[in-house]
Design an enzyme around this catalytic site. Structure first.
Site, PDB file in Angstrom:
ATOM      1  N   ASP A  12       0.832  -1.198   0.000  1.00 23.37           N
ATOM      2  CA  ASP A  12       0.000   0.000   0.000  1.00 23.37           C
ATOM      3  C   ASP A  12       0.867   1.249   0.000  1.00 23.37           C
ATOM      4  O   ASP A  12       1.587   1.512   0.966  1.00 23.37           O
ATOM      5  CB  ASP A  12      -0.906  -0.011   1.231  1.00 23.37           C
ATOM      6  CG  ASP A  12      -1.876   1.151   1.267  1.00 23.37           C
ATOM      7  OD1 ASP A  12      -2.026   1.833   0.238  1.00 23.37           O
ATOM      8  OD2 ASP A  12      -2.494   1.376   2.318  1.00 23.37           O
ATOM      9  N   ASP A  33      -2.197   6.256  -5.949  1.00 25.26           N
ATOM     10  CA  ASP A  33      -2.481   5.351  -4.832  1.00 25.26           C
ATOM     11  C   ASP A  33      -2.715   3.937  -5.317  1.00 25.26           C
ATOM     12  O   ASP A  33      -3.642   3.685  -6.089  1.00 25.26           O
ATOM     13  CB  ASP A  33      -3.698   5.848  -4.049  1.00 25.26           C
ATOM     14  CG  ASP A  33      -3.955   5.036  -2.791  1.00 25.26           C
ATOM     15  OD1 ASP A  33      -2.966   4.623  -2.141  1.00 25.26           O
ATOM     16  OD2 ASP A  33      -5.119   4.809  -2.449  1.00 25.26           O
TER      17      ASP A  33
END
Length: 457
Positions: free
Chosen positions: A146, A341
């Site tokens: 992430d 992201d």
């Protein structure tokens, strides 16, 4: 929404970036998309649980989709797209709130190991995972990656509240190299708001709460981490003893954000300040995560960073092209900035930009009947009886002149245009992982650039 990704002085963008294009083919007007390519095969078409050693000092590990035949997880829970996108909305809102709370702050343009990647989910949103080894006993740990998180963590023994996972719980007492940080250590102090005080034995405690309310807490520690054939000594991570809200089979999360606790920050002295990944288009293929990535051969745009929200990597979109034609969108529409992201699924655009994209895309899809909206999408088509469709190309034009022509699999999702509106023009934009798929995405933190290389996986 106030955003820290404000426009910088023009001189910051008067750099050496050339007008380059990253594309998946030669025709910039239309692409043929096989509808079968949107589906996952029953058999893994890429390496499973393997890695490719690097000769350039980088560390590379395979990356896989969390669901599908390439996943190392024994249990492959099937989530509906509705479930995935419900969590995705929560994540996107959480990121935007963090920037909104930070207010209009200072943003700066930032002045090798390879690991395979696979597509997977955490909190029904994070979708890609890697397999590493932790501790002197080299315990296998299957972890989500992430770019929107800094603190890495795995579930540990003894665990008073843990979810079921693919591998045995990490046992700190079995590792000769495991060491918890003390409450008085500088590392514990550096956790800031993610610190959670001390245990009864004066060990540093961490806590991480995610956008949907899920959380993990435990002892902040260090141990030996193996990334393929490379070893990272004294890797800092959270040893989770209590968590809530997780319903997947993964063992933990690997943070790739820009804060000091992330894997990429911790290993910068060994592998350098650049990393990259390639996210596979489907769950039946594999990609990779590379620490110490080479920085040549990429289409590059300046990277934006915020000292108040250092986790995230920002870019500036200047324009959007559909079918090779640039849309009439004022550049000011993108002034709030855009975050790259890996954990957000679909791209969020300012309302004016999304409306122009949707209208132009519909105009190029008149040969296909429209379909009813499918939340959160409102630009959908009826592809009944079709094995392949012809779709207009979609390209982002970034600051510095870089043009990134999206892969067809990054344009259509479930027969809909794979973008949504932020609802206004003042909110932070987010480029999600659907639009990043098949590109090697470079985060050259030291060089202050984000790069793209088409067709890398």
């Amino acid at each position: 929404m106030a955003s820290v990704l404000k426009l910088l002085p023009l001189l910051l963008f008067c750099s050496s970036y050339h007008y380059l294009i990253a594309h998946a083919g030669d025709d910039h007007s239309y692409k043929v998309l096989s509808l079968d390519s949107l589906k996952s095969d029953a058999v893994c078409s890429g390496p499973k649980g393997t890695y490719t050693p690097s000769s350039d000092g980088a560390s590379t590990v395979p990356l896989h989709h969390r669901h599908g035949p390439c996943s190392p997880l024994a249990t492959k829970k099937t989530l509906t797209l509705e479930e995935i996108l419900r969590g995705d909305k929560l994540r996107a809102s959480y990121i935007q709130r963090k920037f909104s709370k930070a207010g209009a702050g200072d943003v700066q343009q930032s002045d090798a190991a390879t690991v395979p990647t696979t597509l997977g989910t955490s909190l029904d949103t994070l979708e890609y995972l890697i397999t590493v080894k932790l501790g002197s006993q080299a315990a296998t740990q299957t972890m989500l990656i992430d770019t929107g998180s800094d603190v890495s963590w795995v579930q540990c023994k003894p665990c008073s509240q843990c979810h079921s996972q693919a591998d045995p719980l990490f046992n700190p007492s079995s590792s000769r190299t495991y060491s918890p940080f003390s409450c008085s250590s500088a590392t514990c102090t550096q956790l800031g708001q993610e610190g959670n005080g001390c245990s009864t034995s004066s060990q540093c405690q961490y806590i991480v709460t995610y956008g949907d309310g899920s959380s993990t807490t435990g002892t902040y520690s260090s141990d030996t981490l193996a990334l393929g054939s490379n070893t990272v000594r004294n890797f800092q991570f959270g040893c989770s003893q209590v968590e809530s809200g997780f319903n997947d089979q993964t063992d933990g999360l690997m943070g790739l954000g820009g804060g000091p606790q992330s894997l990429t920050s911790q290993t910068a002295g060994t592998f350098g300040t650049a990393f990259s990944y390639c996210l596979p288009a489907t769950s039946s293929s594999s990609g990779f995560l590379k620490l110490g990535a080479g920085t040549s051969g990429f289409v590059k745009t300046p990277m934006l960073r915020s000292s108040q929200v250092p986790t995230f990597y920002g870019v500036r979109i200047q324009a959007i092209r559909v079918g090779g034609k640039q849309l009439s969108i004022p550049a000011s529409v993108f002034s709030a900035g855009t975050v790259m992201d890996s954990g957000t699924v679909i791209t969020r655009l300012p309302q004016t930009a999304y409306s122009a994209l949707s209208s132009a895309f519909k105009a190029g899809m008149k040969q296909y009947p429209p379909a009813p909206p499918s939340d959160p999408f409102d630009t959908c088509f009826d592809f009944s009886g079709q094995s392949s469709v012809t779709i207009p190309t979609v390209a982002f034009v970034f600051s510095g002149g870089a043009v990134v022509n999206l892969d067809p699999n990054g344009i259509i999702l479930d027969s809909c245009l794979a973008f949504v509106s932020n609802g206004d023009d003042s909110s932070l934009g987010i480029i999600g992982n659907v639009q990043q798929r098949t590109f090697e995405v470079l985060y050259d933190v030291g060089g202050g650039a984000v790069g793209f290389k088409a067709g890398a996986c």
